[in-house]
Design a protein around this motif. Structure first.
Motif, PDB file in Angstrom:
ATOM      1  N   VAL A 108      40.595  48.676  33.875  1.00  0.00           N
ATOM      2  CA  VAL A 108      40.938  47.867  35.054  1.00  0.00           C
ATOM      3  C   VAL A 108      40.931  48.702  36.327  1.00  0.00           C
ATOM      4  N   GLU A 109      41.289  49.984  36.235  1.00  0.00           N
ATOM      5  CA  GLU A 109      41.259  50.839  37.417  1.00  0.00           C
ATOM      6  C   GLU A 109      39.823  51.010  37.918  1.00  0.00           C
ATOM      7  N   TYR A 115      38.783  47.764  39.619  1.00  0.00           N
ATOM      8  CA  TYR A 115      39.394  47.634  40.947  1.00  0.00           C
ATOM      9  C   TYR A 115      38.747  48.585  41.947  1.00  0.00           C
ATOM     10  N   ARG A 172      43.652  40.797  34.284  1.00  0.00           N
ATOM     11  CA  ARG A 172      44.382  41.628  33.325  1.00  0.00           C
ATOM     12  C   ARG A 172      45.654  42.208  33.935  1.00  0.00           C
ATOM     13  N   SER A 173      46.180  41.498  34.938  1.00  0.00           N
ATOM     14  CA  SER A 173      47.484  41.821  35.539  1.00  0.00           C
ATOM     15  C   SER A 173      47.516  43.189  36.205  1.00  0.00           C
ATOM     16  N   HIS A 174      46.454  43.527  36.914  1.00  0.00           N
ATOM     17  CA  HIS A 174      46.428  44.756  37.699  1.00  0.00           C
ATOM     18  C   HIS A 174      46.985  44.435  39.084  1.00  0.00           C
ATOM     19  N   ALA A 214      39.859  42.739  37.207  1.00  0.00           N
ATOM     20  CA  ALA A 214      41.070  43.552  37.036  1.00  0.00           C
ATOM     21  C   ALA A 214      42.327  42.701  37.209  1.00  0.00           C
TER      22      ALA A 214
END
Length: 349
Positions: free
Chosen positions: A97-98, A101, A127-129, A124
């Motif tokens: 996810v990083e 983002y 997936r709750s980023h 991202a």
């Protein structure tokens, strides 16, 4: 899961067994996952990949790429290349996810590939980023990449609420102002104030955790801790009166700032960067960001950036434009009192 290597011991030129070749792949993958997650810079991870063919093969395993931390993607703007783009895309495809983002922010703001950038940030956010959720909220509030009519305040509030639930302080502060001002939500001054107090409390808690960490004691053993007082110290970050350093900016925010301050990126005519030095977001159309209603000299992409910049810098510099012109000898208006709408809003965050 992993290809098992033959257990026949390899020998070096001196005839001794090479213990590294005897290590199973799954153990090396586990070690590489830990390394990619804890890497403090891209070079920490890349240097492992170029050590030997086996480490390169295992280092590019999807499980390893999916565990890489934000600092592993802290690429400098001057080093950006197609190879860096491909590496981030590879990590994003592995479920990192990083990486999604970071690449999304770079494509949206720097490369002006709005659709691809927003899609990666959304990937991202799903997936709750929290930073991705908040960045999408900023895009919705400003209508970034489109026209003024593309603003969606309700969507921005919903995204902020989700990011705030996940602990994002700027999102919580933005949400508080939305409720106080009735901006994208039904006005509820009491609820907005509660959100602002919670944001300050979380900010203070994060500072206290950092001050109690071995890392701070190791690097600041000869310095006094930040003061806590009722007076207005320069560098205040919350209403609780803590004179603390500014929170560290996310690596991609530093990338954006360096990109547009260097020759790599060029802002369009009449476009400006967010005045908070730790942000780096540019306007995508003229007059997209809100300006300071007192001095008119600064502009911000969000309330979060406004609040931080006010406490760190702008509070000491802001003055009514009439007084500014009077001081430089262009015009005079001694009746200016130095208080305007934005200053009052900033004081209560």
């Amino acid at each position: 899961m992993f290809r098992k290597r033959p257990r026949t011991p390899a020998t070096t030129l001196s005839g001794k067994s090479d213990l590294f070749d005897d290590l199973p792949d799954d153990l090396l993958v586990f070690i590489l996952c830990k390394l990619s997650f804890s890497a403090s810079s891209p070079s920490d991870f890349i240097n492992v990949l170029i050590t030997c063919k086996r480490l390169k093969r295992l280092g590019l395993h999807p499980l390893v790429l999916s565990k890489a931390g934000a600092q592993a993607f802290a690429i400098k703007a001057q080093n950006w290349s197609e190879s860096a783009d491909r590496f981030l895309k590879l990590c994003a495809n592995a479920g990192n996810v990083e990486a999604s983002y970071t690449l999304g922010m770079i494509r949206f703001y720097c490369l002006q590939n709005r659709g691809s950038g927003a899609s990666l940030m959304a990937k991202a956010a799903i997936r709750s980023h929290a930073p991705a959720l908040y960045s999408l909220a900023v895009i919705q509030f400003n209508g970034s990449g489109g026209s003024k009519s593309d603003k969606n305040l309700q969507a921005g509030v919903a995204l902020c609420a989700r990011a705030a639930f996940l602990g994002h302080v700027d999102a919580l502060r933005e949400l508080g102002h939305c409720f106080q001002d009735g901006y994208g939500a039904r006005q509820n001054i009491a609820q907005g104030r509660r959100f602002l107090v919670q944001a300050n409390a979380r900010e203070l808690a994060s500072v206290l955790r950092y001050l109690s960490s071995p890392a701070w004691r190791q690097h600041n053993h000869n310095h006094n801790p930040p003061c806590v007082s009722d007076s207005g110290c320069e560098g205040l970050l919350s209403d609780f009166g803590c004179n603390v350093p500014a929170p560290e900016a996310h690596p991609v925010n530093r990338f954006l700032r360096d990109w547009f301050e260097s020759e790599r990126g060029e802002l369009g005519k009449g476009l400006r960067l967010c005045s908070h030095g730790g942000c780096g977001r540019p306007e995508t159309r003229a007059h997209e960001f809100r300006r300071c209603s007192v001095c008119g000299m600064v502009n911000y992409c969000s309330r979060g950036c406004q609040a931080l910049d006010w406490k760190l810098r702008h509070k000491a510099e802001c003055m009514p434009i009439e007084r500014l012109l009077d001081e430089v000898g262009v015009a005079g208006n001694n009746g200016a009192d130095g208080v305007g709408g934005m200053v009052e809003v900033e004081e209560i965050e």
